[in-house]
Design a protein around this motif. Structure first.
Motif, short mmCIF file in Angstrom:
data_model
loop_
_atom_site.label_atom_id
_atom_site.label_comp_id
_atom_site.label_asym_id
_atom_site.label_seq_id
_atom_site.Cartn_x
_atom_site.Cartn_y
_atom_site.Cartn_z
N ALA A 414 0.82 -1.21 0.00
CA ALA A 414 0.00 0.00 0.00
C ALA A 414 0.85 1.26 0.00
CB ALA A 414 -0.93 -0.01 1.20
N MET A 415 1.97 1.22 0.73
CA MET A 415 2.80 2.42 0.82
C MET A 415 3.50 2.71 -0.51
SD MET A 415 1.86 3.42 3.56
CE MET A 415 0.63 2.51 4.51
N ASN A 416 3.86 1.66 -1.25
CA ASN A 416 4.41 1.88 -2.60
C ASN A 416 3.35 2.45 -3.53
OD1 ASN A 416 6.02 -0.55 -1.40
ND2 ASN A 416 7.33 0.29 -3.00
N TYR A 417 2.15 1.88 -3.46
CA TYR A 417 1.08 2.31 -4.36
C TYR A 417 0.76 3.79 -4.16
CZ TYR A 417 -3.09 1.70 -7.29
OH TYR A 417 -4.02 1.78 -8.30
N MET A 418 0.82 4.23 -2.90
CA MET A 418 0.52 5.64 -2.60
C MET A 418 1.74 6.55 -2.64
SD MET A 418 -2.38 5.34 0.40
CE MET A 418 -1.39 4.37 1.53
N GLY A 419 2.93 5.96 -2.74
CA GLY A 419 4.15 6.77 -2.82
C GLY A 419 4.55 7.42 -1.52
N LEU A 420 4.16 6.81 -0.38
CA LEU A 420 4.47 7.38 0.93
C LEU A 420 5.74 6.76 1.50
CD1 LEU A 420 0.91 7.41 2.55
CD2 LEU A 420 2.18 9.36 1.62
N PRO A 421 6.54 7.53 2.23
CA PRO A 421 7.73 6.95 2.87
C PRO A 421 7.34 6.02 4.01
CG PRO A 421 7.48 9.25 3.53
CD PRO A 421 6.43 8.98 2.49
N ALA A 422 8.11 4.94 4.17
CA ALA A 422 7.81 3.97 5.23
C ALA A 422 9.10 3.26 5.61
CB ALA A 422 6.76 2.97 4.76
N GLY A 423 9.39 3.21 6.89
CA GLY A 423 10.60 2.55 7.37
C GLY A 423 10.29 1.40 8.29
N VAL A 424 11.28 0.50 8.49
CA VAL A 424 11.10 -0.59 9.43
C VAL A 424 12.28 -0.64 10.40
CG1 VAL A 424 9.69 -2.01 7.89
CG2 VAL A 424 12.16 -2.38 7.96
N VAL A 425 11.97 -1.12 11.60
CA VAL A 425 12.96 -1.38 12.64
C VAL A 425 12.45 -2.59 13.41
CG1 VAL A 425 11.87 0.14 14.36
CG2 VAL A 425 14.34 -0.30 14.48
N SER A 426 13.37 -3.35 14.01
CA SER A 426 12.99 -4.54 14.77
C SER A 426 13.25 -4.31 16.25
CB SER A 426 13.78 -5.76 14.29
OG SER A 426 13.47 -6.06 12.95
N PRO A 427 12.18 -4.08 17.04
CA PRO A 427 12.37 -3.82 18.47
C PRO A 427 12.47 -5.08 19.32
CG PRO A 427 10.09 -3.46 17.87
CD PRO A 427 10.80 -3.86 16.60
N CYS A 428 12.14 -6.25 18.74
CA CYS A 428 12.05 -7.49 19.52
C CYS A 428 12.61 -8.65 18.73
CB CYS A 428 10.58 -7.81 19.85
SG CYS A 428 9.77 -6.61 20.91
N MET A 429 12.72 -9.79 19.44
CA MET A 429 13.09 -11.04 18.79
C MET A 429 12.07 -12.11 19.16
SD MET A 429 17.24 -11.13 19.15
CE MET A 429 17.42 -12.28 17.79
N HIS A 430 11.96 -13.11 18.29
CA HIS A 430 11.10 -14.27 18.54
C HIS A 430 11.78 -15.49 17.96
CE1 HIS A 430 7.51 -16.75 18.87
NE2 HIS A 430 7.64 -17.08 17.59
N ASP A 431 11.96 -16.51 18.78
CA ASP A 431 12.65 -17.73 18.35
C ASP A 431 14.01 -17.42 17.73
OD1 ASP A 431 10.71 -19.41 19.26
OD2 ASP A 431 9.83 -19.84 17.31
N GLY A 432 14.71 -16.45 18.34
CA GLY A 432 16.06 -16.12 17.89
C GLY A 432 16.15 -15.30 16.63
N MET A 433 15.01 -14.73 16.17
CA MET A 433 14.99 -13.95 14.94
C MET A 433 14.34 -12.58 15.21
SD MET A 433 16.34 -15.87 12.56
CE MET A 433 15.82 -15.00 11.08
N PRO A 434 14.74 -11.54 14.46
CA PRO A 434 14.14 -10.21 14.66
C PRO A 434 12.67 -10.18 14.26
CG PRO A 434 16.18 -10.11 13.37
CD PRO A 434 15.79 -11.55 13.44
N VAL A 435 11.92 -9.28 14.89
CA VAL A 435 10.51 -9.04 14.54
C VAL A 435 10.36 -7.53 14.31
CG1 VAL A 435 8.09 -9.28 15.20
CG2 VAL A 435 9.78 -10.96 16.00
N ALA A 436 9.85 -7.17 13.12
CA ALA A 436 9.86 -5.77 12.69
C ALA A 436 8.49 -5.12 12.80
CB ALA A 436 10.35 -5.67 11.25
N VAL A 437 8.52 -3.78 12.89
CA VAL A 437 7.33 -2.94 12.78
C VAL A 437 7.63 -1.88 11.72
CG1 VAL A 437 6.65 -3.31 15.17
CG2 VAL A 437 8.11 -1.35 14.59
N GLN A 438 6.58 -1.19 11.28
CA GLN A 438 6.71 -0.18 10.23
C GLN A 438 6.27 1.19 10.75
OE1 GLN A 438 5.88 -0.51 5.69
NE2 GLN A 438 3.89 -0.11 6.59
N VAL A 439 6.94 2.23 10.27
CA VAL A 439 6.55 3.61 10.54
C VAL A 439 6.34 4.31 9.20
CG1 VAL A 439 7.22 5.83 11.52
CG2 VAL A 439 7.78 3.71 12.74
N VAL A 440 5.14 4.85 9.00
CA VAL A 440 4.77 5.55 7.77
C VAL A 440 4.80 7.05 8.03
CG1 VAL A 440 2.89 5.90 6.10
CG2 VAL A 440 3.30 3.62 7.07
#
Length: 473
Positions: A414-440
């Protein structure tokens, strides 16, 4: 605290040390090339080693430093470039065997912007065929591995970029994003990125002999993947230099005006028809708490329907692909990617003819809705994917696999379709792997997105440090 090896340093630290003559560009590049050659045999993130050229270039920059000072803010910083973008004299394969003879006559503007700022290219990174999968593997170069776990995908299509940067193969990796190709791999590996909005960074390949489709022009953007948010900011300030080859680029300063404080942040956990995994909820709540702690006023909101926007955008893009790309895919693509496109078309039936034109016209309605929301909440914290990391070949395991990996990526498309900036960061881990969230964010406010990502990173830690610590134990 033990001193970190040179290849672990951030781009910001390296650039400062080189400028202060505390280290040299040659030392920085040599150490990073050695790291690349030590770990890339397993990772297969870099598919063209340019280390010897890079070391020679670094010596030249060192020679000029004493006479003229740093050539730019990235003086001596090692970077990688994805193989779907032109670099003079190199093959722009886009992960396709039939494209190995496409030799770039010149650098793409994004590459030139980085090197004009003093960055030194040490290698070219892997991408799936036609850069159209959420995992990185192809018949030409093979599979790129996730540095955390061989089972997991490194993401796609900039999976080589994310695996490289998180493994210490340069602190800045070029990538691009038409539906999530900067954010999927960053989420998969714990890297950080901001997908720039429409018109922010220049896009053009001197080797191209036809123009891209209109939706590809509106949705696809060039960007960087880094280990630390400050390095994304550092690289982006150079990467946005204006180039007239891109008719969509707008020469707007990277840092926008100050916002009224406390800034209001919209917050949603809505994953629509897809069940949200508890680890993703935990990551969202952790990021929200970080933003509150940093002084943001976080308000739970209902956003315009991302399920509809994401699905509509993907079906419209498939309509354009069906007309403009499918012949090349049928002719040059592997049996696997051709089967996957058959499944893409069944799951996301391409809009055709009059309907494609009507849906493309409706795109402005979706953007208008989000612009109005972003007037009140200049940034919005959202899910990225409803589940944590997926298995490396899951998207090739039939329609269920595609839906589990790509189909649920509505917040991404959706963010590509609308041309809006959007970033990701991973604040947590689960089963030894990062889990990300998005900021638009609002259009041309990548700086606000990065501010929010940095607020989370400062409170939860740089994910790559955990990866490097694991390596030493």
């Amino acid at each position: 605290m033990a001193e970190r090896p040179v290849w672990q340093l951030s781009a910001s630290e390296l650039a400062e040390q080189v400028a202060r003559r505390e280290t040299t560009a040659e030392e920085a590049v040599t150490a990073t090339v050695a790291r690349m050659r030590a770990v890339n045999g397993h990772l297969n993130a870099v598919v063209e080693d340019l280390g010897d050229e890079a070391i020679a270039q670094a010596r030249g920059l060192d020679a000029s430093l004493g006479k003229t000072g740093p050539v730019g803010p990235l003086h001596g910083v090692p970077v990688t470039i994805k193989v779907n973008v032109d670099q003079k004299g190199k093959s722009t394969t886009n992960g396709v065997k039939g494209f190995t003879e496409i030799i770039a006559p010149d650098d793409a503007p994004f590459v030139r912007n980085l090197t004009n700022a003093g960055a030194i290219v040490i290698g070219r990174t892997n991408t799936p065929e036609f850069s159209f999968r959420a995992t990185t593997t192809n018949e030409l170069h093979g599979r790129t591995f996730n540095p955390w776990n061989d089972w997991a995908s490194a993401g796609g299509s900039s999976g080589g970029a994310s695996a490289a940067v998180m493994s210490g193969i340069g602190p800045i990796a070029h990538g691009n994003d038409i539906g999530g190709s900067l954010r999927f791999p960053s989420a998969a590996t714990g890297a950080v990125t901001v997908k720039p909005g429409l018109g922010r960074t220049p896009a053009w390949n001197p080797s191209q002999n036809v123009e891209r489709g209109l939706l590809a022009q509106l949705m696809s953007v060039q960007g960087v993947i880094c280990r630390e948010v400050r390095d994304v900011r550092l690289a982006m300030r150079s990467a946005i230099a204006y180039d007239p080859h891109d008719p969509w680029q707008v020469p707007v300063p990277f840092d926008g005006p100050d916002m009224e404080q406390p800034m209001q942040v919209g917050f949603t956990k809505d994953t629509y028809q897809f069940e949200c995994h508890p680890a993703v909820l935990t990551a969202l709540e952790t990021a929200r708490d970080c933003l509150v702690d940093a002084g943001y006023e976080v308000v739970e909101v209902e956003t315009p329907d991302i399920g509809e926007i994401g699905t509509t955008g993907y079906r419209a893009l498939m309509g354009e692909v069906n007309v403009l790309m499918l012949n090349d895919i049928r002719r040059h693509g592997s049996a696997e990617i051709n089967r996957m496109f058959d499944e893409y078309f069944e799951l996301f039936p391409p809009f055709e003819g009059d309907e494609l034109l009507r849906q493309m016209a409706r795109r402005s309605h979706f953007i208008r809705q989000w612009n109005l929301l972003l007037e009140r909440y200049p940034i919005v914290l959202t899910p990225f994917l409803p589940t944590p990391t997926y298995a490396w070949n899951r998207d090739a395991e039939g329609k269920d696999g595609i839906m589990e990996v790509l189909g649920c990526g509505i917040w991404s498309f959706a963010m590509n379709y609308m041309g809006l900036p959007a970033g990701v960061v991973s604040p947590c881990m689960h089963d030894g792997m990062p889990v990300a969230v998005q900021v638009v964010g609002k259009r041309f406010r990548e700086d606000l997105v990065l501010n929010a990502l940095e607020a989370v990173e400062e409170r939860t830690g740089v994910m790559a440090r955990k990866l490097f610590e694991r390596e030493t134990h």
